[in-house]
Design a protein around this motif. Structure first.
Motif, PDB file in Angstrom:
ATOM      1  N   ARG A  44       0.828  -1.207   0.000  1.00 34.37           N
ATOM      2  CA  ARG A  44       0.000   0.000   0.000  1.00 34.37           C
ATOM      3  C   ARG A  44       0.864   1.258   0.000  1.00 34.37           C
ATOM      4  O   ARG A  44       0.485   2.268  -0.586  1.00 34.37           O
ATOM      5  CB  ARG A  44      -0.905  -0.033   1.230  1.00 34.37           C
ATOM      6  CG  ARG A  44      -2.006   0.993   1.243  1.00 34.37           C
ATOM      7  CD  ARG A  44      -2.957   0.706   2.380  1.00 34.37           C
ATOM      8  NE  ARG A  44      -3.984   1.710   2.491  1.00 34.37           N
ATOM      9  CZ  ARG A  44      -5.004   1.653   3.337  1.00 34.37           C
ATOM     10  NH1 ARG A  44      -5.123   0.591   4.135  1.00 34.37           N
ATOM     11  NH2 ARG A  44      -5.898   2.603   3.392  1.00 34.37           N
ATOM     12  N   SER A  45       2.034   1.197   0.660  1.00 34.78           N
ATOM     13  CA  SER A  45       2.948   2.336   0.685  1.00 34.78           C
ATOM     14  C   SER A  45       3.566   2.603  -0.677  1.00 34.78           C
ATOM     15  O   SER A  45       4.137   3.669  -0.904  1.00 34.78           O
ATOM     16  CB  SER A  45       4.068   2.094   1.710  1.00 34.78           C
ATOM     17  OG  SER A  45       3.544   1.985   3.014  1.00 34.78           O
ATOM     18  N   ALA A  47       1.615   2.315  -3.432  1.00 33.68           N
ATOM     19  CA  ALA A  47       0.386   2.472  -4.227  1.00 33.68           C
ATOM     20  C   ALA A  47      -0.156   1.143  -4.741  1.00 33.68           C
ATOM     21  O   ALA A  47      -0.887   1.102  -5.717  1.00 33.68           O
ATOM     22  CB  ALA A  47       0.615   3.428  -5.395  1.00 33.68           C
ATOM     23  N   GLY A 359      -4.447   9.279  -5.217  1.00 37.89           N
ATOM     24  CA  GLY A 359      -3.703   9.370  -3.971  1.00 37.89           C
ATOM     25  C   GLY A 359      -2.197   9.260  -4.135  1.00 37.89           C
ATOM     26  O   GLY A 359      -1.698   8.679  -5.104  1.00 37.89           O
ATOM     27  N   THR A 361       1.275   8.018  -1.859  1.00 39.93           N
ATOM     28  CA  THR A 361       1.602   7.144  -0.737  1.00 39.93           C
ATOM     29  C   THR A 361       3.079   7.259  -0.379  1.00 39.93           C
ATOM     30  O   THR A 361       3.927   7.485  -1.242  1.00 39.93           O
ATOM     31  CB  THR A 361       1.285   5.680  -1.066  1.00 39.93           C
ATOM     32  OG1 THR A 361       2.095   5.253  -2.171  1.00 39.93           O
ATOM     33  CG2 THR A 361      -0.184   5.502  -1.429  1.00 39.93           C
ATOM     34  N   GLU A 380      -0.960   7.654   3.443  1.00 37.34           N
ATOM     35  CA  GLU A 380      -1.650   7.828   2.178  1.00 37.34           C
ATOM     36  C   GLU A 380      -2.497   9.093   2.231  1.00 37.34           C
ATOM     37  O   GLU A 380      -3.279   9.292   3.164  1.00 37.34           O
ATOM     38  CB  GLU A 380      -2.535   6.609   1.893  1.00 37.34           C
ATOM     39  CG  GLU A 380      -3.232   6.614   0.556  1.00 37.34           C
ATOM     40  CD  GLU A 380      -4.042   5.348   0.327  1.00 37.34           C
ATOM     41  OE1 GLU A 380      -4.564   5.173  -0.782  1.00 37.34           O
ATOM     42  OE2 GLU A 380      -4.152   4.537   1.277  1.00 37.34           O
TER      43      GLU A 380
END
Length: 416
Positions: A44-45, A47, A359, A361, A380
């Motif tokens: 997630r960091s 993307a 977004g 990240t 995020e």
């Protein structure tokens, strides 16, 4: 040590996943709610990028990754989110803390197995529209619940460069909604309550391939395909006349019999392809693209003429950098710095407006000295939705935390 966490962690996580309200988005009213699983905190960091064959981190999006594990991995992640909701005339702020996933990966030679629990989507909203004109109806909408996934997957390393895998997900959950409509001058209104019990299976297959393109440079690739699946929704609806007090608490005056129906929601097949390059244990840059045709998420209680679903698409760019993986003199040089950018068409269309999510990240990984375990933090910052055509724009900031605990199992004892 990792074995002691498994049972207690599973029990705690199962209880919390049912009790928590994982979203505060008004868009969670539609379909199966707000899809809040975006990958592990490490991915997630970046993307959502997950193209490298990692031996100490779990990749829950591609089951081929399980074949590359060298140690048993317990991965647990959670997040804290702040969300500012605004329309063209009003604004409000919300906060929430959630547990996002619990998973275990087991290496067995060329085989690797993974299993765990993912709270996949959440419903969580409370919207009020109090009419100032006494001749107009006031309304209140509430919703809770969501969809969870239990998964079991296997990966197999065909060659040192190529791995394939497959997994099965059992989807289950419950969504409860209520709507209240009344005149402010009359303490009697109409309330509709809906309950949807969800269940179904889906299957995924994946490939991961990497090769050297120079002495130090590697090429990474990942392909994941999710088959079309059906989620069955057993719906119960009840309409009642209620008394309303000043705090909007209700008591039933008269209620109709429950209406029971069964609906099927179709999730079309989804294809995800990623490509990256970099130096092993030093740096990596990658890009990933996901696409899925329009889903059929409409249910009996949340399908409207101004609502439709379009093709889902997501583009991600991201990577990581490690100053010196083997440094003995500087802990900071062993930190993993991550970053990424994403653009996501969620597939939801309201008032002819596509609901998009954009977004940035950032993240950092902290290795645990003396082991292969690590702690990962992520941040995020993004925007979802729009204020045009009377819709809601969400400006969010999410903070994520994960523990990736690594240990070696199934060793032969040297002494009895």
């Amino acid at each position: 040590m990792i074995k002691k966490f498994i049972l207690s962690g599973c029990l705690l996580f199962s209880l919390v996943s049912f009790a928590q309200q994982g979203t505060s988005s008004p868009y969670s009213y539609f379909g199966i709610g707000d899809v809040r699983y975006k990958g592990t905190a490490e991915m997630r960091s970046m993307a959502g990028i997950g193209v490298e064959q990692d031996s100490i981190h779990l990749n829950l999006d591609n089951p081929a990754s399980f074949a590359n594990l060298k140690l048993t991995v317990l991965s647990v992640g959670g997040s804290y989110a702040t969300n500012k909701l605004k329309t063209s005339t009003q604004s409000a702020s919300t906060q929430r803390s959630t547990l996002d996933y619990l998973a275990v990966g087991l290496p067995m030679g060329k085989l690797g197995f993974g299993f765990g629990l993912i709270p996949y989507s959440s419903v969580g909203y409370k919207v009020e529209s109090i009419a100032t004109d006494v001749s107009q109806n006031s309304k209140r909408f509430d919703g809770t619940g969501g969809l969870n996934k239990v998964f079991l997957g296997v990966g197999y390393k065909i060659t040192p460069s190529l791995s394939l895998g497959a997994d099965m997900h059992y989807n289950f959950g419950k969504i409860e909604t209520s709507s209240l409509e009344f005149l402010s001058t009359i303490p009697v209104g109409t309330r509709e309550m809906n309950s949807a019990v969800l269940s179904g299976f889906n299957f995924n297959a994946g490939l991961m391939y990497q090769t050297k393109i120079s002495t130090k440079m590697n090429l990474y690739s990942s392909l994941n395909y999710s088959l079309e699946s059906t989620i069955t929704s057993n719906n119960t609806s009840n309409i009642a006349t209620v008394l309303i007090d000043g705090d909007f608490n209700t008591s039933v005056v008269d209620a109709a019999d429950d209406v029971v129906q069964t609906a099927s929601m179709i999730t079309p097949s989804k294809l995800t392809f990623g490509l990256g390059f970099g130096e092993s244990k030093k740096w990596m840059l990658g890009a990933q693209f996901s696409s899925r045709n329009a889903a059929q998420w409409g249910n009996t209680y949340n399908s409207f003429s101004n609502l439709s679903f379009e093709k889902y698409q997501k583009i991600s760019l991201g990577g990581y950098f490690i100053p010196n993986y083997n440094s003995f003199t500087s802990y900071t040089k062993r930190l993993v710095y991550r970053g990424g950018f994403k653009f996501e068409k969620t597939g939801l269309v309201i008032n002819s407006q596509s609901i998009n999510d954009v977004g940035l990240t950032l993240g950092i990984g902290f290795p645990v000295t003396g082991s292969f375990s690590n702690v990962n933090l992520g941040f995020e910052l993004g925007k979802k939705g729009t204020t045009t055509t009377n819709l809601v724009q969400e400006n969010y900031a999410n903070f994520s935390l994960s523990l990736s605990l690594n240990d070696k199992w199934f060793e032969k004892r040297k002494f009895n």
